[in-house]
Design an enzyme around this catalytic site. Structure first.
Site, PDB file in Angstrom:
ATOM      1  CB  SER A  76       4.040   8.250  11.535  1.00  0.00           C
ATOM      2  OG  SER A  76       3.404   8.026  10.303  1.00  0.00           O
TER       3      SER A  76
HETATM    4  C1  LIG Z   1       3.078   7.846   6.687  1.00  0.00           C
HETATM    5  S1  LIG Z   1       2.967   6.422   5.698  1.00  0.00           S
HETATM    6  C2  LIG Z   1       2.152   5.263   6.728  1.00  0.00           C
HETATM    7  C3  LIG Z   1       2.828   5.036   8.027  1.00  0.00           C
HETATM    8  C4  LIG Z   1       2.490   3.752   8.709  1.00  0.00           C
HETATM    9  N1  LIG Z   1       1.091   3.641   9.057  1.00  0.00           N
HETATM   10  C5  LIG Z   1       3.352   3.501   9.924  1.00  0.00           C
HETATM   11  O1  LIG Z   1       3.253   2.412  10.462  1.00  0.00           O
HETATM   12  O2  LIG Z   1       4.134   4.362  10.363  1.00  0.00           O
HETATM   13  C6  LIG Z   1       1.688   6.832   4.555  1.00  0.00           C
HETATM   14  C7  LIG Z   1       1.407   5.773   3.537  1.00  0.00           C
HETATM   15  O3  LIG Z   1       0.196   6.084   2.870  1.00  0.00           O
HETATM   16  C8  LIG Z   1       0.271   5.512   1.593  1.00  0.00           C
HETATM   17  N2  LIG Z   1      -0.775   6.087   0.731  1.00  0.00           N
HETATM   18  C9  LIG Z   1      -0.781   7.274   0.083  1.00  0.00           C
HETATM   19  N3  LIG Z   1      -1.916   7.415  -0.620  1.00  0.00           N
HETATM   20  C10 LIG Z   1      -2.645   6.305  -0.418  1.00  0.00           C
HETATM   21  C11 LIG Z   1      -3.924   5.851  -0.880  1.00  0.00           C
HETATM   22  N4  LIG Z   1      -4.672   6.597  -1.692  1.00  0.00           N
HETATM   23  N5  LIG Z   1      -4.358   4.639  -0.474  1.00  0.00           N
HETATM   24  C12 LIG Z   1      -3.603   3.866   0.356  1.00  0.00           C
HETATM   25  N6  LIG Z   1      -2.395   4.241   0.818  1.00  0.00           N
HETATM   26  C13 LIG Z   1      -1.924   5.444   0.449  1.00  0.00           C
HETATM   27  C14 LIG Z   1       1.688   5.798   1.139  1.00  0.00           C
HETATM   28  O4  LIG Z   1       2.105   4.902   0.127  1.00  0.00           O
HETATM   29  C15 LIG Z   1       2.461   5.643   2.446  1.00  0.00           C
HETATM   30  O5  LIG Z   1       3.078   4.391   2.529  1.00  0.00           O
END
Ligand SMILES: C[S@@+](CC[C@H](N)C(=O)[O-])C[C@H]1O[C@@H](n2cnc3c(N)ncnc32)[C@H](O)[C@@H]1O
Length: 401
Positions: A76
């Site tokens: 992000s």
């Molecule tokens: C924007 S990214 C995370 C960014 C991260 N926290 C960083 O360090 O920048 C969002 C993540 O949420 C995960 N995600 C989506 N749905 C999810 C769920 N139901 N449970 C866990 N993770 C999920 C996706 O696979 C993705 O990798």
């Protein structure tokens, strides 16, 4: 001179310092958070990306995309990470759950909780989990626990958590998140309601959760059990209505006629500013405020203003509707808000909208005035009296004290 200054500009430490001083100007107030951003090497979590992009505070780096082009995972933007971590007010020794992994944000949290705290990060995608683990190890944060699971159920094995930081767009707050939160805990979550997303910091309240602060922010969509799909109602090839709830039975042929018929414009005399807050005010003023998306063709034909290509919140009355616009106010040098309205009852719907714009300007034009409650289905206390959106596990209620 150029020969010596060029490599310095590409030095990650120099770029990182520049990013931190920019974040300090408008986002970061806490010394601890500035310290975390200063020491975590963001580029190690986005290998292969140009360093200027990695250290541009407004740039999110997409790391995985679906076959239809939807971003599924990203590192992000540093700006929104800073905003959410400020909202979270993480302290040394806390136990934190991060939902949605990538590595970088978890490393920042590891710096904030220190050696006496703990951080668990969960992601639904095994590929992202493997990447995050490898990056964290390489950057010296092997103590961050990265788990693979659907976060709909939290991570009970390491609960309770003092903070749950959700880094993926959520449409609801599953019971597990509240169950796994400590008594004084806080959830920071980009929560979608009424067609908008706001990053809300929720503390516990008698009937569930109450907002402590909120801000603008967009994230990749939740996968798994918590997946949400907006309802789309095509009016014709050039215009679509989008809303969070089910189609209440829009009169599509009549709306099509209204769009292509005459429009009226009405001005409020009220100042136009803080558009994000005004939009939240408008969408929470009626039970259902859909967004109208129109093609560039209709904009070029003068049917709509350009803003409608990105979606405009509309007030509807039968087959008549209105959306807001603005014009320069030559007397004040600022902007005045107004509306365009279409359909047989254009006058009435325009008047209703203008009244809202005036009420906003006189009573609520301050940032962060709304109160957002999350009331789980299991809580007793009945239906809220003001605006609310039903969710699968409870309701989101918004009031303007
Ligand atoms: C924007 S990214 C995370 C960014 C991260 N926290 C960083 O360090 O920048 C969002 C993540 O949420 C995960 N995600 C989506 N749905 C999810 C769920 N139901 N449970 C866990 N993770 C999920 C996706 O696979 C993705 O990798």
């Amino acid at each position: 001179m150029t020969a010596t200054s060029e490599p310095r500009a590409q030095d990650p430490a120099v770029l990182r310092a520049a990013m931190v001083s920019e974040l300090r100007e408008d986002t970061i107030a806490s010394e601890a958070l500035a310290g975390a951003f200063s020491v975590v090497p963001r580029h190690l979590f986005a290998p292969g990306e140009p360093l200027e992009m990695v250290y541009d505070s407004d740039t999110a780096l997409v790391t995985k995309t679906s076959s239809d082009g939807t971003a599924l995972s990203s590192v992000s933007a540093a700006h929104i990470q800073a905003v959410m971590l400020e909202q979270a007010e993480i302290e040394p020794g806390m136990r934190v759950l991060e939902i949605g992994s990538g590595g970088y944000n978890a490393a920042l949290i590891a710096e904030l909780v220190g050696p006496d705290g703990s951080i668990t990060s969960v992601d639904i995608d095994p590929e992202i989990v493997a990447r995050a683990r490898a990056f964290l190890r390489a950057a010296g944060y092997a103590r961050v626990r990265v788990m693979q699971a659907d976060a709909e159920y939290g991570v009970p094995s390491h609960a309770p958590y003092d903070r749950i930081i959700v880094t993926v767009g959520a449409w609801d707050i599953p019971p597990a998140w509240i169950d796994q939160l400590s008594t004084q805990g806080r959830i920071v979550v980009p929560l979608r309601f009424a067609g908008l997303t706001r990053c809300v910091a929720f503390d516990r309240a008698e009937t569930g959760l109450v907002s402590r602060s909120y801000c603008l922010g967009g994230f990749v969509p939740m996968q798994g059990e918590g997946t949400f799909t907006a309802t789309r109602v095509p009016i014709d090839g050039d215009a679509t209505l989008r809303l969070d709830g089910p189609n209440p039975g829009f009169d599509v042929p009549a709306l099509r006629k209204a769009i292509h018929g005459p429009r009226i414009e009405r001005w409020s005399g009220a100042a136009f500013d803080l558009p994000d807050e005004l939009e939240l005010f408008v969408v929470t003023s009626a039970p259902q405020v859909p967004f109208l998306y129109a093609s560039q063709r209709l904009v070029d034909q003068g049917v709509f203003t350009p803003a409608v290509t990105f979606g405009a919140a509309i007030l509807l009355e039968g087959a008549s509707f209105a959306y807001r616009t603005k014009r320069e106010n030559e007397n004040t040098g600022g902007w005045e808000s107004g509306v365009f309205a279409y359909g047989p009852h254009a006058e009435a719907v325009a008047e209703r909208y203008v009244e809202l714009l005036r009420r906003w300007a006189t009573e609520y034009r301050r940032r962060g005035t709304a109160r957002i409650d999350y009331i789980p289905a299991a809580a007793s206390g009945g239906t809220p009296t003001g605006w609310y959106a039903p969710k699968r596990h409870g309701v989101v209620a918004v009031s303007w004290p």
